[in-house]
Design a protein around this motif. Structure first.
Motif, PDB file in Angstrom:
ATOM      1  N   LYS A 156       0.026   8.476  -6.054  1.00 28.31           N
ATOM      2  CA  LYS A 156      -0.300   9.752  -5.418  1.00 28.31           C
ATOM      3  C   LYS A 156      -1.820  10.023  -5.411  1.00 28.31           C
ATOM      4  O   LYS A 156      -2.588   9.244  -4.889  1.00 28.31           O
ATOM      5  CB  LYS A 156       0.476  10.887  -6.093  1.00 28.31           C
ATOM      6  CG  LYS A 156       1.996  10.689  -6.045  1.00 28.31           C
ATOM      7  CD  LYS A 156       2.723  11.790  -6.760  1.00 28.31           C
ATOM      8  CE  LYS A 156       4.229  11.693  -6.586  1.00 28.31           C
ATOM      9  NZ  LYS A 156       4.818  10.429  -7.080  1.00 28.31           N
ATOM     10  N   GLY A 157      -2.227  11.151  -6.016  1.00 25.90           N
ATOM     11  CA  GLY A 157      -3.639  11.521  -6.000  1.00 25.90           C
ATOM     12  C   GLY A 157      -4.537  10.537  -6.705  1.00 25.90           C
ATOM     13  O   GLY A 157      -5.719  10.406  -6.376  1.00 25.90           O
ATOM     14  N   ASN A 182      -6.718  15.918  -3.124  1.00 30.43           N
ATOM     15  CA  ASN A 182      -6.675  16.702  -1.882  1.00 30.43           C
ATOM     16  C   ASN A 182      -6.072  15.911  -0.731  1.00 30.43           C
ATOM     17  O   ASN A 182      -5.373  16.463   0.126  1.00 30.43           O
ATOM     18  CB  ASN A 182      -8.079  17.178  -1.509  1.00 30.43           C
ATOM     19  CG  ASN A 182      -8.612  18.222  -2.462  1.00 30.43           C
ATOM     20  OD1 ASN A 182      -7.847  18.881  -3.162  1.00 30.43           O
ATOM     21  ND2 ASN A 182      -9.927  18.376  -2.496  1.00 30.43           N
ATOM     22  N   ILE A 183      -6.351  14.611  -0.712  1.00 28.34           N
ATOM     23  CA  ILE A 183      -5.834  13.774   0.370  1.00 28.34           C
ATOM     24  C   ILE A 183      -4.330  13.606   0.252  1.00 28.34           C
ATOM     25  O   ILE A 183      -3.592  13.714   1.244  1.00 28.34           O
ATOM     26  CB  ILE A 183      -6.548  12.403   0.364  1.00 28.34           C
ATOM     27  CG1 ILE A 183      -8.023  12.620   0.709  1.00 28.34           C
ATOM     28  CG2 ILE A 183      -5.909  11.429   1.338  1.00 28.34           C
ATOM     29  CD1 ILE A 183      -8.910  11.490   0.336  1.00 28.34           C
ATOM     30  N   TYR A 184      -3.849  13.387  -0.965  1.00 27.54           N
ATOM     31  CA  TYR A 184      -2.398  13.253  -1.133  1.00 27.54           C
ATOM     32  C   TYR A 184      -1.693  14.562  -0.789  1.00 27.54           C
ATOM     33  O   TYR A 184      -0.642  14.568  -0.143  1.00 27.54           O
ATOM     34  CB  TYR A 184      -2.039  12.828  -2.556  1.00 27.54           C
ATOM     35  CG  TYR A 184      -0.549  12.608  -2.716  1.00 27.54           C
ATOM     36  CD1 TYR A 184       0.051  11.445  -2.243  1.00 27.54           C
ATOM     37  CD2 TYR A 184       0.259  13.592  -3.285  1.00 27.54           C
ATOM     38  CE1 TYR A 184       1.422  11.262  -2.335  1.00 27.54           C
ATOM     39  CE2 TYR A 184       1.627  13.410  -3.391  1.00 27.54           C
ATOM     40  CZ  TYR A 184       2.205  12.243  -2.916  1.00 27.54           C
ATOM     41  OH  TYR A 184       3.557  12.070  -3.005  1.00 27.54           O
ATOM     42  N   THR A 185      -2.278  15.670  -1.201  1.00 27.11           N
ATOM     43  CA  THR A 185      -1.690  16.978  -0.887  1.00 27.11           C
ATOM     44  C   THR A 185      -1.610  17.186   0.624  1.00 27.11           C
ATOM     45  O   THR A 185      -0.606  17.699   1.144  1.00 27.11           O
ATOM     46  CB  THR A 185      -2.526  18.107  -1.511  1.00 27.11           C
ATOM     47  OG1 THR A 185      -2.525  17.947  -2.936  1.00 27.11           O
ATOM     48  CG2 THR A 185      -1.957  19.473  -1.162  1.00 27.11           C
ATOM     49  N   LYS A 186      -2.649  16.769   1.346  1.00 26.93           N
ATOM     50  CA  LYS A 186      -2.698  16.972   2.801  1.00 26.93           C
ATOM     51  C   LYS A 186      -1.761  16.039   3.549  1.00 26.93           C
ATOM     52  O   LYS A 186      -1.068  16.455   4.482  1.00 26.93           O
ATOM     53  CB  LYS A 186      -4.135  16.781   3.294  1.00 26.93           C
ATOM     54  CG  LYS A 186      -4.296  16.979   4.795  1.00 26.93           C
ATOM     55  CD  LYS A 186      -5.752  16.856   5.229  1.00 26.93           C
ATOM     56  CE  LYS A 186      -5.895  17.072   6.727  1.00 26.93           C
ATOM     57  NZ  LYS A 186      -7.312  16.982   7.166  1.00 26.93           N
ATOM     58  N   TYR A 187      -1.730  14.757   3.156  1.00 30.23           N
ATOM     59  CA  TYR A 187      -1.012  13.767   3.958  1.00 30.23           C
ATOM     60  C   TYR A 187       0.367  13.410   3.414  1.00 30.23           C
ATOM     61  O   TYR A 187       1.135  12.710   4.080  1.00 30.23           O
ATOM     62  CB  TYR A 187      -1.865  12.499   4.109  1.00 30.23           C
ATOM     63  CG  TYR A 187      -3.079  12.731   4.973  1.00 30.23           C
ATOM     64  CD1 TYR A 187      -2.970  12.728   6.359  1.00 30.23           C
ATOM     65  CD2 TYR A 187      -4.327  12.984   4.420  1.00 30.23           C
ATOM     66  CE1 TYR A 187      -4.083  12.951   7.166  1.00 30.23           C
ATOM     67  CE2 TYR A 187      -5.444  13.208   5.215  1.00 30.23           C
ATOM     68  CZ  TYR A 187      -5.309  13.194   6.588  1.00 30.23           C
ATOM     69  OH  TYR A 187      -6.399  13.419   7.384  1.00 30.23           O
ATOM     70  N   GLY A 188       0.683  13.864   2.188  1.00 30.64           N
ATOM     71  CA  GLY A 188       2.041  13.704   1.672  1.00 30.64           C
ATOM     72  C   GLY A 188       2.487  12.275   1.538  1.00 30.64           C
ATOM     73  O   GLY A 188       1.935  11.526   0.743  1.00 30.64           O
ATOM     74  N   LEU A 235       0.831  -1.193   0.000  1.00 24.21           N
ATOM     75  CA  LEU A 235       0.000   0.000   0.000  1.00 24.21           C
ATOM     76  C   LEU A 235       0.870   1.248   0.000  1.00 24.21           C
ATOM     77  O   LEU A 235       0.572   2.230  -0.692  1.00 24.21           O
ATOM     78  CB  LEU A 235      -0.932  -0.012   1.212  1.00 24.21           C
ATOM     79  CG  LEU A 235      -2.071   1.011   1.256  1.00 24.21           C
ATOM     80  CD1 LEU A 235      -3.184   0.522   2.166  1.00 24.21           C
ATOM     81  CD2 LEU A 235      -1.629   2.381   1.697  1.00 24.21           C
ATOM     82  N   GLU A 236       1.945   1.222   0.741  1.00 21.30           N
ATOM     83  CA  GLU A 236       2.855   2.374   0.794  1.00 21.30           C
ATOM     84  C   GLU A 236       3.437   2.682  -0.587  1.00 21.30           C
ATOM     85  O   GLU A 236       3.481   3.847  -1.009  1.00 21.30           O
ATOM     86  CB  GLU A 236       3.986   2.099   1.783  1.00 21.30           C
ATOM     87  CG  GLU A 236       4.949   3.256   1.970  1.00 21.30           C
ATOM     88  CD  GLU A 236       5.997   2.944   3.010  1.00 21.30           C
ATOM     89  OE1 GLU A 236       6.107   3.720   3.984  1.00 21.30           O
ATOM     90  OE2 GLU A 236       6.718   1.925   2.863  1.00 21.30           O
ATOM     91  N   GLU A 237       3.842   1.661  -1.314  1.00 26.40           N
ATOM     92  CA  GLU A 237       4.378   1.858  -2.664  1.00 26.40           C
ATOM     93  C   GLU A 237       3.331   2.475  -3.582  1.00 26.40           C
ATOM     94  O   GLU A 237       3.635   3.404  -4.349  1.00 26.40           O
ATOM     95  CB  GLU A 237       4.850   0.518  -3.242  1.00 26.40           C
ATOM     96  CG  GLU A 237       6.109  -0.030  -2.620  1.00 26.40           C
ATOM     97  CD  GLU A 237       6.437  -1.427  -3.116  1.00 26.40           C
ATOM     98  OE1 GLU A 237       7.636  -1.731  -3.215  1.00 26.40           O
ATOM     99  OE2 GLU A 237       5.509  -2.212  -3.406  1.00 26.40           O
ATOM    100  N   LEU A 238       2.108   1.987  -3.508  1.00 25.67           N
ATOM    101  CA  LEU A 238       1.045   2.498  -4.375  1.00 25.67           C
ATOM    102  C   LEU A 238       0.723   3.952  -4.051  1.00 25.67           C
ATOM    103  O   LEU A 238       0.495   4.766  -4.952  1.00 25.67           O
ATOM    104  CB  LEU A 238      -0.204   1.635  -4.237  1.00 25.67           C
ATOM    105  CG  LEU A 238      -0.067   0.185  -4.715  1.00 25.67           C
ATOM    106  CD1 LEU A 238      -1.334  -0.589  -4.418  1.00 25.67           C
ATOM    107  CD2 LEU A 238       0.247   0.131  -6.201  1.00 25.67           C
TER     108      LEU A 238
END
Length: 325
Positions: A71-72, A78-84, A63-66
């Motif tokens: 990313k988004g 918005n979630i990727y932008t917030k949680y990096g 899951l971390e790799e994906l």
């Protein structure tokens, strides 16, 4: 990159002294041994139980790799932008058949400063509960830090905790600082939480594991306990049923960390929430999940991760716990 599709992850089972066999008996899971299991981590990018894809062309990817690769497209822009760089949630099942240790979780500020990871706000949806199931949820009114410190020092845990009875369909919001545990009976739980594995143990009923008492974390616990914290609990009969195409929806919680709905479906349902990822925990029934024209069989005990932007339809008589941001 190729387009994503609904993902199933390999379940990460955790042996626990308080565990049981309900994952196999009630949720159609195949357990690896005859031992007692207390947790099944369903969706996780935490190092203590990393999810690995088990279906389709991405089989074997974590899951971390994906999250880092897509990313988004994997989680929502918005979630990727917030949680990096860190996926925000962890979904698991709990099979509790003995007393769960009295514990408390820190908030973000404390956990990031002391533990180097996020705090732990979580929620419990009760799938099954024995008639005698009782939980510790918070402290009795009037318990001050001074009283708590003295009673724990004396190992006097009588008349200290707020005890509640629970039943199938109950939902409990366990916010940071809320002391909680299981006390009597057995419960099967679907847990939604922040991506954290930080727990401070206050009391473990003097149980021995491999001949030793388990470690307690009283000093840290004393720093994070919210002495006024009263849990938010909702029951099945008190929730509002909202009519949707194909069945009913219950809006269980709206929170800054996660949103949870319960879907009670009888006919075809088209899910139009496409801005965020969605996690479907299949609580009852069987049917089909169709995304962008491809159909996948689903059944009780399954957990499906659905990336954003997909056209999603569900058919079958099903009860689904839907988690999203």
């Amino acid at each position: 990159m190729e387009k994503l599709y609904p993902l199933k992850f390999k379940k990460v089972f955790k042996e626990k002294i308080w565990g049981g066999r309900s994952f196999s008996e009630k949720l159609n899971m195949i357990l690896p041994t005859e031992k007692l299991y207390g947790e099944s981590w369903e969706v996780s990018s935490h190092k203590n139980g990393m999810s690995v894809v088990e279906n389709g062309r991405l089989e074997g990817k974590t899951l971390e790799e994906l999250f880092l690769d897509y990313k988004g497209d994997f989680a929502g822009e918005n979630i990727y932008t917030k949680y990096g760089k860190k996926f925000p949630l962890l979904i698991k099942y709990l099979d509790i058949n003995d007393r769960l240790s009295v514990q408390v979780h820190p908030n973000d500020d404390y956990a990031l400063r002391v533990e180097g990871e996020s705090g732990k706000s979580e929620s419990w949806y009760i799938l099954e509960a024995s008639e005698d199931a009782r939980l510790i949820m918070g402290l009795k009114r009037g318990i001050t830090p001074e009283i708590f410190a003295q009673k724990t020092k004396d190992k006097d845990f009588k008349n200290l905790f707020n005890v509640i009875s629970v039943k199938k369909g109950d939902f409990i919001s366990i916010t940071p600082g809320l002391i909680h545990a299981s006390l009597e009976g057995s419960v099967l739980i679907c847990e939604v939480q922040q991506n954290s594995d930080t727990t401070y143990r206050i009391y473990d009923f003097d149980r021995l594991v491999d001949g030793k008492l388990r470690e307690l974390h009283l000093d840290k616990a004393m720093e994070v306990i919210d002495y006024e914290n009263i849990p938010r609990i909702s029951s099945e009969k008190n929730r509002v049923n909202i009519k949707i195409d194909g069945g009913l929806k219950q809006e269980i919680i709206r929170d800054k960390y996660f949103n949870i709905d319960k879907l009670l479906l009888e006919e075809k349902f088209e899910d139009t929430d496409r801005a965020s990822f969605m996690i479907y925990s299949i609580l009852e029934g069987e049917g089909n999940l169709t995304c962008d024209g491809v159909s996948y069989p689903i059944k009780k005990g399954d957990t499906w991760y659905i990336p954003p932007k997909l056209e999603v339809a569900v058919e079958g008589k099903l009860e689904i716990l839907k988690t999203y941001l």
